[in-house]
Scaffold this active site. Sequence first.
Site, PDB file in Angstrom:
ATOM      1  N   LYS A 184     -12.487  -4.201  -2.107  1.00 46.69           N
ATOM      2  CA  LYS A 184     -13.517  -3.167  -2.170  1.00 46.69           C
ATOM      3  C   LYS A 184     -12.936  -1.814  -2.517  1.00 46.69           C
ATOM      4  O   LYS A 184     -13.659  -0.885  -2.815  1.00 46.69           O
ATOM      5  CB  LYS A 184     -14.296  -3.120  -0.858  1.00 46.69           C
ATOM      6  CG  LYS A 184     -13.487  -3.184   0.411  1.00 46.69           C
ATOM      7  CD  LYS A 184     -14.445  -3.261   1.602  1.00 46.69           C
ATOM      8  CE  LYS A 184     -14.059  -4.219   2.689  1.00 46.69           C
ATOM      9  NZ  LYS A 184     -13.270  -3.636   3.754  1.00 46.69           N
TER      10      LYS A 184
ATOM     11  N   LYS B  94      -6.232  -9.835  -5.486  1.00 48.39           N
ATOM     12  CA  LYS B  94      -7.429 -10.262  -4.740  1.00 48.39           C
ATOM     13  C   LYS B  94      -8.573  -9.282  -4.969  1.00 48.39           C
ATOM     14  O   LYS B  94      -8.344  -8.092  -5.216  1.00 48.39           O
ATOM     15  CB  LYS B  94      -7.119 -10.429  -3.257  1.00 48.39           C
ATOM     16  CG  LYS B  94      -7.142  -9.160  -2.441  1.00 48.39           C
ATOM     17  CD  LYS B  94      -7.332  -9.458  -0.944  1.00 48.39           C
ATOM     18  CE  LYS B  94      -7.534  -8.140  -0.205  1.00 48.39           C
ATOM     19  NZ  LYS B  94      -7.917  -8.245   1.180  1.00 48.39           N
TER      20      LYS B  94
ATOM     21  N   LYS C  16       0.822  -1.218   0.000  1.00 47.20           N
ATOM     22  CA  LYS C  16       0.000   0.000   0.000  1.00 47.20           C
ATOM     23  C   LYS C  16       0.849   1.258   0.000  1.00 47.20           C
ATOM     24  O   LYS C  16       0.498   2.253  -0.627  1.00 47.20           O
ATOM     25  CB  LYS C  16      -0.943   0.008   1.211  1.00 47.20           C
ATOM     26  CG  LYS C  16      -2.089  -0.986   1.067  1.00 47.20           C
ATOM     27  CD  LYS C  16      -3.192  -0.700   2.060  1.00 47.20           C
ATOM     28  CE  LYS C  16      -4.326  -1.688   1.907  1.00 47.20           C
ATOM     29  NZ  LYS C  16      -5.338  -1.560   2.934  1.00 47.20           N
TER      30      LYS C  16
HETATM   31  P1  AMP Z   1     -10.873  -6.353   4.531  1.00 49.38           P
HETATM   32  O1  AMP Z   1     -11.966  -6.071   3.571  1.00 49.38           O
HETATM   33  O2  AMP Z   1      -9.527  -6.269   3.882  1.00 49.38           O
HETATM   34  O3  AMP Z   1     -11.000  -5.637   5.828  1.00 49.38           O
HETATM   35  O4  AMP Z   1     -11.028  -7.879   4.897  1.00 49.38           O
HETATM   36  C1  AMP Z   1     -11.980  -8.346   5.811  1.00 49.38           C
HETATM   37  C2  AMP Z   1     -11.964  -9.843   5.812  1.00 49.38           C
HETATM   38  O5  AMP Z   1     -12.366 -10.341   4.540  1.00 49.38           O
HETATM   39  C3  AMP Z   1     -10.589 -10.446   6.084  1.00 49.38           C
HETATM   40  O6  AMP Z   1     -10.745 -11.634   6.825  1.00 49.38           O
HETATM   41  C4  AMP Z   1     -10.067 -10.725   4.722  1.00 49.38           C
HETATM   42  O7  AMP Z   1      -9.097 -11.728   4.703  1.00 49.38           O
HETATM   43  C5  AMP Z   1     -11.346 -11.154   3.984  1.00 49.38           C
HETATM   44  N1  AMP Z   1     -11.239 -10.837   2.569  1.00 49.38           N
HETATM   45  C6  AMP Z   1     -11.108  -9.615   2.009  1.00 49.38           C
HETATM   46  N2  AMP Z   1     -11.026  -9.689   0.679  1.00 49.38           N
HETATM   47  C7  AMP Z   1     -11.090 -11.011   0.378  1.00 49.38           C
HETATM   48  C8  AMP Z   1     -11.052 -11.755  -0.826  1.00 49.38           C
HETATM   49  N3  AMP Z   1     -10.927 -11.169  -2.003  1.00 49.38           N
HETATM   50  N4  AMP Z   1     -11.141 -13.096  -0.749  1.00 49.38           N
HETATM   51  C9  AMP Z   1     -11.277 -13.717   0.431  1.00 49.38           C
HETATM   52  N5  AMP Z   1     -11.323 -13.090   1.606  1.00 49.38           N
HETATM   53  C10 AMP Z   1     -11.228 -11.753   1.592  1.00 49.38           C
END
Ligand code: AMP
Length: 337
Positions: free
Chosen positions: A203, A200, A113
């Site tokens: 959002k 990956k 990042k």
């Molecule tokens: P974040 O949106 O980065 O705060 O992620 C929140 C949770 O969702 C964490 O446990 C991440 O590992 C999971 N997560 C986020 N993006 C993905 C994705 N593309 N595939 C699988 N898990 C995800």
Amino acid sequence: MEKKRMLSGITTTGQMTLGNYIGAMKNFVSMQDEFEMFVFVANLHGITTPIGKEDLRRNIKNMVTLYFACGLDPKKSTVFVQSEVLEHTLLAWVLTCNTTLGELQRMTQFKDKSVKMKSENGTEFIPTGLLTYPVLMAADILLYDPAFVPVGKDQKQHIELTRNLAERMNNKFGEMFSTPEEFTPKVGSKIMDLQDPSKKMSKSAENPKSFIALLDDVNEVKKKIKSAVTDSENIIKYDPENKPGVSNLLTIYSALKEVEMNEVEKHFEGKDYGVLKEEVSEVVVALLTDIQTRYNQLLGSDEVDNWLNEGAEKARKIARKKMTKVLNLTGLNYKRK
Ligand code: AMP
Ligand code: TRP
């Protein structure tokens, strides 16, 4: 037998995606019978990169409501907003003073990042929160002594740091924290970007075609799946290395249908990509329709606010007790005569 505790959070940086659902939420929901679940909206993590007030507010509301719409049951799980439990930031500071700069600079997520934010002025525009955020995450976890922390693969390194910090604090000041284990789902711990399956699904992606948000219009979702990047072979096979786009669609299907990958491959044998996309679309649309219906019902009621009050209350009790212990053992508390 007493249930083991599990804790996790999701950052409020944008709309909840199908990646979040498959990698995180779906598992929280399915584990709430077996474990004592604590799930929070990580809004303090949501300000590590700049975000406007209205967007942040919308994301918080959207996320808490989605937690319940996706099936978290307030009777079984403790759901709360991170900033409503002040101990998170207090413990984060104590832990920050026991963490080294080197440890934090090594985190791949920080490296990825921050590289994007580096400018001619060097590090002048990289927010410090981006560097120290894994320490806040460690505090989130250690306050509650969870046995497991369910997260996607991208968070493994942060859990490792949490474990190291727990052991360091225990050795330095006396036993105060238990060391948690990470918990990653077998299928779907990494759902990929629909347009660039080497990344990956996130959002915060710029192109809205890259991700499916849980509140997306279902007709848009169908278009997004139709335009997902595949390859020119037209052979449906799970091979993430050579066929990342197709494998990603298979993963989504397998996770949502709860069918093993070899069964999924058999199901699609001899079929073409058009059929694959059509069927993936069907399961995704069915899921989103269900979630959105419940989401809209909840928006019109006061229930969510009440559940969050109860959740914060319960979380505060545990966090306060742990924090008192930390203040005592580190010598930070002022002992009155
Ligand atoms: P974040 O949106 O980065 O705060 O992620 C929140 C949770 O969702 C964490 O446990 C991440 O590992 C999971 N997560 C986020 N993006 C993905 C994705 N593309 N595939 C699988 N898990 C995800
Ligand atoms: N950092 C996590 C993410 O981006 C979200 C998070 C914050 C979290 N605090 C946590 C996850 C504590 C598990 C436990 O995915």
